[in-house]
Design a protein around this motif. Sequence first.
Motif, PDB file in Angstrom:
ATOM      1  N   ALA A   1       0.863  -1.191   0.000  1.00 46.28           N
ATOM      2  CA  ALA A   1       0.000   0.000   0.000  1.00 46.28           C
ATOM      3  C   ALA A   1       0.890   1.229   0.000  1.00 46.28           C
ATOM      4  O   ALA A   1       1.996   1.214   0.557  1.00 46.28           O
ATOM      5  CB  ALA A   1      -0.906   0.006   1.222  1.00 46.28           C
ATOM      6  N   LEU A   2       0.408   2.293  -0.644  1.00 40.45           N
ATOM      7  CA  LEU A   2       1.160   3.547  -0.678  1.00 40.45           C
ATOM      8  C   LEU A   2       0.758   4.401   0.518  1.00 40.45           C
ATOM      9  O   LEU A   2      -0.440   4.571   0.795  1.00 40.45           O
ATOM     10  CB  LEU A   2       0.836   4.291  -1.985  1.00 40.45           C
ATOM     11  N   ARG A   3       1.775   4.905   1.217  1.00 42.84           N
ATOM     12  CA  ARG A   3       1.504   5.743   2.397  1.00 42.84           C
ATOM     13  C   ARG A   3       2.387   6.985   2.346  1.00 42.84           C
ATOM     14  O   ARG A   3       3.461   6.973   1.741  1.00 42.84           O
ATOM     15  CB  ARG A   3       1.794   4.959   3.681  1.00 42.84           C
ATOM     16  N   THR A   4       1.915   8.020   3.024  1.00 47.18           N
ATOM     17  CA  THR A   4       2.700   9.241   3.149  1.00 47.18           C
ATOM     18  C   THR A   4       3.543   9.134   4.398  1.00 47.18           C
ATOM     19  O   THR A   4       3.018   8.881   5.488  1.00 47.18           O
ATOM     20  CB  THR A   4       1.785  10.482   3.261  1.00 47.18           C
ATOM     21  N   THR A   5       4.852   9.273   4.229  1.00 43.03           N
ATOM     22  CA  THR A   5       5.712   9.308   5.405  1.00 43.03           C
ATOM     23  C   THR A   5       6.096  10.762   5.661  1.00 43.03           C
ATOM     24  O   THR A   5       6.487  11.479   4.735  1.00 43.03           O
ATOM     25  CB  THR A   5       6.968   8.442   5.211  1.00 43.03           C
ATOM     26  N   THR A   6       5.924  11.198   6.897  1.00 42.98           N
ATOM     27  CA  THR A   6       6.182  12.604   7.210  1.00 42.98           C
ATOM     28  C   THR A   6       7.679  12.857   7.255  1.00 42.98           C
ATOM     29  O   THR A   6       8.483  11.945   7.438  1.00 42.98           O
ATOM     30  CB  THR A   6       5.549  12.988   8.569  1.00 42.98           C
ATOM     31  N   GLY A   7       8.038  14.110   7.088  1.00 38.06           N
ATOM     32  CA  GLY A   7       9.445  14.500   7.055  1.00 38.06           C
ATOM     33  C   GLY A   7       9.566  15.740   6.210  1.00 38.06           C
ATOM     34  O   GLY A   7       8.559  16.271   5.735  1.00 38.06           O
ATOM     35  N   THR A   8      10.767  16.215   6.016  1.00 33.98           N
ATOM     36  CA  THR A   8      10.971  17.388   5.180  1.00 33.98           C
ATOM     37  C   THR A   8      11.921  17.034   4.055  1.00 33.98           C
ATOM     38  O   THR A   8      13.132  16.972   4.296  1.00 33.98           O
ATOM     39  CB  THR A   8      11.554  18.549   6.014  1.00 33.98           C
ATOM     40  N   PRO A   9      11.456  16.761   2.829  1.00 35.18           N
ATOM     41  CA  PRO A   9      10.043  16.784   2.479  1.00 35.18           C
ATOM     42  C   PRO A   9       9.359  15.464   2.858  1.00 35.18           C
ATOM     43  O   PRO A   9      10.041  14.477   3.149  1.00 35.18           O
ATOM     44  CB  PRO A   9      10.083  16.957   0.968  1.00 35.18           C
ATOM     45  N   SER A  10       8.019  15.455   2.786  1.00 28.08           N
ATOM     46  CA  SER A  10       7.281  14.209   2.986  1.00 28.08           C
ATOM     47  C   SER A  10       7.486  13.325   1.746  1.00 28.08           C
ATOM     48  O   SER A  10       7.971  13.802   0.722  1.00 28.08           O
ATOM     49  CB  SER A  10       5.796  14.507   3.167  1.00 28.08           C
ATOM     50  N   ALA A  11       7.141  12.050   1.867  1.00 25.58           N
ATOM     51  CA  ALA A  11       7.355  11.133   0.729  1.00 25.58           C
ATOM     52  C   ALA A  11       6.202  10.157   0.632  1.00 25.58           C
ATOM     53  O   ALA A  11       5.503   9.894   1.617  1.00 25.58           O
ATOM     54  CB  ALA A  11       8.670  10.386   0.917  1.00 25.58           C
ATOM     55  N   TRP A  12       6.008   9.627  -0.573  1.00 29.35           N
ATOM     56  CA  TRP A  12       5.086   8.512  -0.761  1.00 29.35           C
ATOM     57  C   TRP A  12       5.918   7.240  -0.785  1.00 29.35           C
ATOM     58  O   TRP A  12       6.833   7.087  -1.603  1.00 29.35           O
ATOM     59  CB  TRP A  12       4.319   8.662  -2.073  1.00 29.35           C
ATOM     60  N   THR A  13       5.605   6.308   0.097  1.00 26.85           N
ATOM     61  CA  THR A  13       6.412   5.108   0.257  1.00 26.85           C
ATOM     62  C   THR A  13       5.515   3.877   0.147  1.00 26.85           C
ATOM     63  O   THR A  13       4.438   3.839   0.768  1.00 26.85           O
ATOM     64  CB  THR A  13       7.076   5.105   1.652  1.00 26.85           C
ATOM     65  N   VAL A  14       5.979   2.883  -0.609  1.00 24.58           N
ATOM     66  CA  VAL A  14       5.239   1.615  -0.686  1.00 24.58           C
ATOM     67  C   VAL A  14       5.605   0.791   0.536  1.00 24.58           C
ATOM     68  O   VAL A  14       6.789   0.524   0.774  1.00 24.58           O
ATOM     69  CB  VAL A  14       5.588   0.850  -1.988  1.00 24.58           C
ATOM     70  N   THR A  15       4.598   0.397   1.324  1.00 25.99           N
ATOM     71  CA  THR A  15       4.863  -0.380   2.537  1.00 25.99           C
ATOM     72  C   THR A  15       3.992  -1.638   2.560  1.00 25.99           C
ATOM     73  O   THR A  15       2.954  -1.698   1.901  1.00 25.99           O
ATOM     74  CB  THR A  15       4.568   0.441   3.817  1.00 25.99           C
ATOM     75  N   GLU A  16       4.436  -2.615   3.336  1.00 25.59           N
ATOM     76  CA  GLU A  16       3.624  -3.835   3.540  1.00 25.59           C
ATOM     77  C   GLU A  16       2.700  -3.602   4.722  1.00 25.59           C
ATOM     78  O   GLU A  16       3.161  -3.236   5.809  1.00 25.59           O
ATOM     79  CB  GLU A  16       4.541  -5.024   3.847  1.00 25.59           C
ATOM     80  N   ILE A  17       1.398  -3.789   4.516  1.00 25.18           N
ATOM     81  CA  ILE A  17       0.451  -3.678   5.635  1.00 25.18           C
ATOM     82  C   ILE A  17      -0.512  -4.856   5.583  1.00 25.18           C
ATOM     83  O   ILE A  17      -0.576  -5.573   4.574  1.00 25.18           O
ATOM     84  CB  ILE A  17      -0.350  -2.340   5.604  1.00 25.18           C
ATOM     85  N   ALA A  18      -1.275  -5.039   6.659  1.00 26.32           N
ATOM     86  CA  ALA A  18      -2.233  -6.153   6.698  1.00 26.32           C
ATOM     87  C   ALA A  18      -3.375  -5.862   5.721  1.00 26.32           C
ATOM     88  O   ALA A  18      -3.808  -4.716   5.597  1.00 26.32           O
ATOM     89  CB  ALA A  18      -2.787  -6.289   8.112  1.00 26.32           C
ATOM     90  N   PRO A  19      -3.880  -6.894   5.042  1.00 24.62           N
ATOM     91  CA  PRO A  19      -5.024  -6.667   4.147  1.00 24.62           C
ATOM     92  C   PRO A  19      -6.256  -6.263   4.967  1.00 24.62           C
ATOM     93  O   PRO A  19      -6.353  -6.590   6.153  1.00 24.62           O
ATOM     94  CB  PRO A  19      -5.233  -8.025   3.471  1.00 24.62           C
ATOM     95  N   PRO A  20      -7.191  -5.545   4.344  1.00 28.90           N
ATOM     96  CA  PRO A  20      -8.350  -5.073   5.114  1.00 28.90           C
ATOM     97  C   PRO A  20      -9.309  -6.213   5.468  1.00 28.90           C
ATOM     98  O   PRO A  20      -9.450  -7.174   4.703  1.00 28.90           O
ATOM     99  CB  PRO A  20      -9.021  -4.083   4.153  1.00 28.90           C
ATOM    100  N   ALA A  21      -9.953  -6.083   6.635  1.00 34.05           N
ATOM    101  CA  ALA A  21     -11.052  -6.998   6.971  1.00 34.05           C
ATOM    102  C   ALA A  21     -12.256  -6.572   6.134  1.00 34.05           C
ATOM    103  O   ALA A  21     -12.371  -5.405   5.757  1.00 34.05           O
ATOM    104  CB  ALA A  21     -11.363  -6.870   8.450  1.00 34.05           C
ATOM    105  N   VAL A  22     -13.127  -7.530   5.822  1.00 28.27           N
ATOM    106  CA  VAL A  22     -14.278  -7.221   4.969  1.00 28.27           C
ATOM    107  C   VAL A  22     -15.562  -7.341   5.794  1.00 28.27           C
ATOM    108  O   VAL A  22     -15.929  -8.429   6.231  1.00 28.27           O
ATOM    109  CB  VAL A  22     -14.338  -8.173   3.748  1.00 28.27           C
ATOM    110  N   ALA A  23     -16.241  -6.206   5.991  1.00 28.37           N
ATOM    111  CA  ALA A  23     -17.501  -6.208   6.746  1.00 28.37           C
ATOM    112  C   ALA A  23     -18.625  -6.765   5.865  1.00 28.37           C
ATOM    113  O   ALA A  23     -18.459  -6.908   4.646  1.00 28.37           O
ATOM    114  CB  ALA A  23     -17.824  -4.775   7.180  1.00 28.37           C
TER     115      ALA A  23
END
Length: 340
Positions: free
Chosen positions: A3-25
């Motif tokens: 998933a693409l996430r914004t990592t804060t910092g100066t400057p901020s960045a878009w970083t591809v990270t591994e995260i858990a898949p979403p639960a499905v309601a």
Amino acid sequence: MRALRTTTGTPSAWTVTEIAPPAVAGDQVLVEVADAGLNRADLLMREGAYVPSSADWNVAPDRVGFEMAGRVRAVGDRVTGIAPGQYVMAQTGGACAELVAVDHRLLLPVPDSLDLVAAAGLPSALLTEYGALTEAARLRPDDRVLITGGAGGVGHIGVQLARALGVHTVIATTRSRDKAGLLRELGATRVVDTDPENPEDPENPENAENPEDIATVLGPDAFDVCLDHLGGPVLADLLAAAAPRARIVQIGRLAGTHAHLDLETLAARRIQLIGTTFRGRDAGELRALTARLREALPGLLRTHDVRPVIDSVLDLSEAERAGQLLDRPGLIGKVILRIT
Ligand SMILES: NC(=O)c1ccc[n+]([C@@H]2O[C@H](COP(=O)([O-])OP(=O)(O)OC[C@H]3O[C@@H](n4cnc5c(N)ncnc54)[C@H](OP(=O)(O)O)[C@@H]3O)[C@@H](O)[C@H]2O)c1
């Protein structure tokens, strides 16, 4: 999943990270995202200047992406009418990820006429402009429509939609002479060049008109409905070109968040100035707009071939470069990220 996430910092960045898949309601659908469309709001969020608050953003605020297209992998136990394998598109938070869980009432079907790259760039602009024309402006086919920022990711869908909804006169603005031809191809019947620095084009006078301001070139009583993506001084100028009882829908503020309005003109012509945004819209409002759009979709997409112009397609791993492309002056249409 990636998933693409914004990592804060100066400057901020878009970083591809591994995260858990979403639960499905129970009322959600799990979608394998093929492609995601990038929007100006992604850049604003990255700068901390936009906080999504509508019911279609159900992920953490550091996630990136407002719209996607892909294939249904699984459906919740309260979902009917949608099956695994179907192709869908939606405006949904955190769209730049391999999997998203979306309320089934916010999904739109992808017609055969549209590939997934094009579909990924459509939901946000389609919902915005369809809602602005039909709900906010209560468009009638005999209305004349003005679209400021007409070559933008949102505006160029507005130009096509207005024509698809039966409008005969669609005036689009741009500051770029190069975009006038495309705007005409998309259905604009008149293109106004709003950059006073642009020289006249004697070899091609039909290309775009070059005014001091919009009202000077259009004259009074020039439009009944305006989709304004620019705000600021552009909004202030265009009041003088509005017809009596015109409806101006204020959608974006790329030219400025403040405007010095002639309220005498506003009152004398009984102009309605209507603001709109997805922020703060609850689930019921989003579902109702999506349901109305879903019903109109075959006519708009199949019969009238409304589709996004694709500026560029990049891999998820090139998200940083995609963000730069999104922010460049020559951009025409949509920047798409390939996810899977
Ligand atoms: N209210 C809502 O629900 C909603 C939903 C989606 C988007 N939006 C907003 O709507 C706006 C348009 O979005 P978009 O994706 O179409 O943006 P975009 O593609 O980045 O830009 C739209 C066009 O506006 C023109 N423009 C940009 N800056 C300008 C300036 N300072 N002065 C005059 N013209 C300028 C450019 O056209 P030329 O180079 O051709 O002049 C540009 O192509 C954004 O502010 C966005 O955040 C609102």
